[in-house]
Design an enzyme around this catalytic site. Structure first.
Site, PDB file in Angstrom:
ATOM      1  N   LYS A 189      72.203  66.996  39.056  1.00 51.51           N
ATOM      2  CA  LYS A 189      72.527  65.642  39.508  1.00 51.51           C
ATOM      3  C   LYS A 189      72.254  64.624  38.417  1.00 51.51           C
ATOM      4  O   LYS A 189      73.078  63.732  38.156  1.00 51.51           O
ATOM      5  CB  LYS A 189      71.715  65.298  40.751  1.00 51.51           C
ATOM      6  CG  LYS A 189      71.820  63.843  41.183  1.00 51.51           C
ATOM      7  CD  LYS A 189      70.698  63.441  42.112  1.00 51.51           C
ATOM      8  CE  LYS A 189      70.639  61.938  42.291  1.00 51.51           C
ATOM      9  NZ  LYS A 189      69.465  61.497  43.070  1.00 51.51           N
ATOM     10  N   SER A 216      67.096  57.917  42.258  1.00 50.72           N
ATOM     11  CA  SER A 216      67.692  58.125  40.936  1.00 50.72           C
ATOM     12  C   SER A 216      69.197  57.965  41.059  1.00 50.72           C
ATOM     13  O   SER A 216      69.887  58.827  41.617  1.00 50.72           O
ATOM     14  CB  SER A 216      67.348  59.523  40.402  1.00 50.72           C
ATOM     15  OG  SER A 216      65.971  59.623  40.118  1.00 50.72           O
ATOM     16  N   LYS A 266      65.354  56.407  32.842  1.00 53.81           N
ATOM     17  CA  LYS A 266      65.132  57.718  33.467  1.00 53.81           C
ATOM     18  C   LYS A 266      66.310  58.647  33.184  1.00 53.81           C
ATOM     19  O   LYS A 266      66.125  59.839  32.923  1.00 53.81           O
ATOM     20  CB  LYS A 266      64.928  57.589  34.971  1.00 53.81           C
ATOM     21  CG  LYS A 266      64.700  58.968  35.590  1.00 53.81           C
ATOM     22  CD  LYS A 266      64.314  58.976  37.029  1.00 53.81           C
ATOM     23  CE  LYS A 266      64.069  60.427  37.463  1.00 53.81           C
ATOM     24  NZ  LYS A 266      63.743  60.555  38.887  1.00 53.81           N
TER      25      LYS A 266
END
Length: 298
Positions: free
Chosen positions: A239, A95, A170
């Site tokens: 994050k 990610s 995402k």
């Protein structure tokens, strides 16, 4: 097709195992030697370095903690880019921010390497069961070549656009999740201070317009049970919101609600809750207001 897997952590290991079970020749590398040895015991071929792995395979899958580590693995002396043969396909399932992936793809293209992003949703349980949702940014031809690999790893496969698109979708999804969870914690606190029970709020909101995935997934199982192990960690949500803020600077898009939510998760991290499920942010509001929200379902 020979597949290399770099990053054998909580997500990478079960994905690599599923590829072995599907009959692929899997080469494995991780900076933790014990993880490589474990995968060798499951049928993988261990590699001493990422570069060694890159020289032996047709497709490389990475599942790594952040963009800095991805860049180091790819671009360092003796790393992946130096050792890949032309035509290799790299699938980054980490990610990271969309622009980080685009920069990596540009460097890969200069060496005749195809690079795509494929972040996932579904957690360790989804990785183990092979039921992940996978969001892929790639050109059509590259996607078609590796679609069978994705079919082993996930149940819901979405080719959302060009390189960087997977990371973007995402990021947007997790922005909504993070903000919804922070809002749920605030709302529950206000309701309790106004004299409502958590049970009543759950009953009514569950059939009303304020219902959300955060409420469905986190209220009863985590908050009302006062149980915050497993799930999706505060550190990881923090994050992901940081990635959204990074992208907002690149694209000149103000994100005031995201910026505020980040501070809620920062407060939880400051309290030592970084590894607890993201719903533990409710503890921040309990400490500030004296409201009792946790454990109301016991």
């Amino acid at each position: 097709m020979k597949i290399g897997f770099i990053g054998l952590g909580a997500m990478g290991k079960p994905m690599a195992c599923n590829l072995i079970a599907a009959g692929y020749e899997v080469h494995a590398f991780d900076v933790v030697e014990a993880a490589v040895k474990e995968m060798e015991g499951k049928g993988a071929i261990g590699s001493a370095t990422a570069g060694e792995l890159a020289s032996k395979v047709d497709v490389i899958i990475c599942s790594l903690p952040n963009a800095k580590i991805v860049e180091g693995v790819m671009c360092s002396k003796g790393g992946v880019f130096e050792n890949c043969k032309e035509g290799t396909i790299i699938i980054d399932m980490s990610s990271v921010a969309p622009n980080s992936t685009k920069a990596m793809a540009k460097k890969a293209a200069e060496k005749g390497i195809s690079y795509m992003d494929a972040p996932v949703s579904g957690g360790v349980s989804g990785a183990t069961a092979g039921t992940l949702t996978i969001m892929i940014g790639a050109d059509d031809a590259t996607f078609d070549k590796v679609k069978p690999v994705f079919d082993v790893l996930g149940k819901n496969i979405y080719h959302v656009g060009e390189v960087g698109g997977g990371d973007a979708i995402k990021m947007v999804n997790n922005l909504l999740l993070g903000c919804n969870m922070a809002a749920l914690a605030e709302a529950l606190t206000l309701g309790v201070k106004c004299g409502l029970s958590v049970e009543t709020m759950k009953e009514v909101i569950s059939v009303s317009s304020g219902r959300s995935y955060a409420m469905d997934a986190k209220l009863e199982k985590f908050i009302m049970a006062d149980q915050f192990t497993g799930g999706f960690a505060v550190d990881l949500q923090y994050k992901d919101l940081g990635l959204a803020l990074e992208a907002s600077r690149d694209e000149k898009v103000p994100l005031p609600m995201t910026a505020a939510a980040v501070q809620i998760y920062e407060a939880a991290r400051a309290k030592g809750q970084g590894r607890e499920d993201m719903s533990s942010v409710v503890k921040v509001w309990e400490d500030l207001t004296g409201a009792q929200i946790r454990g109301t379902g016991k």
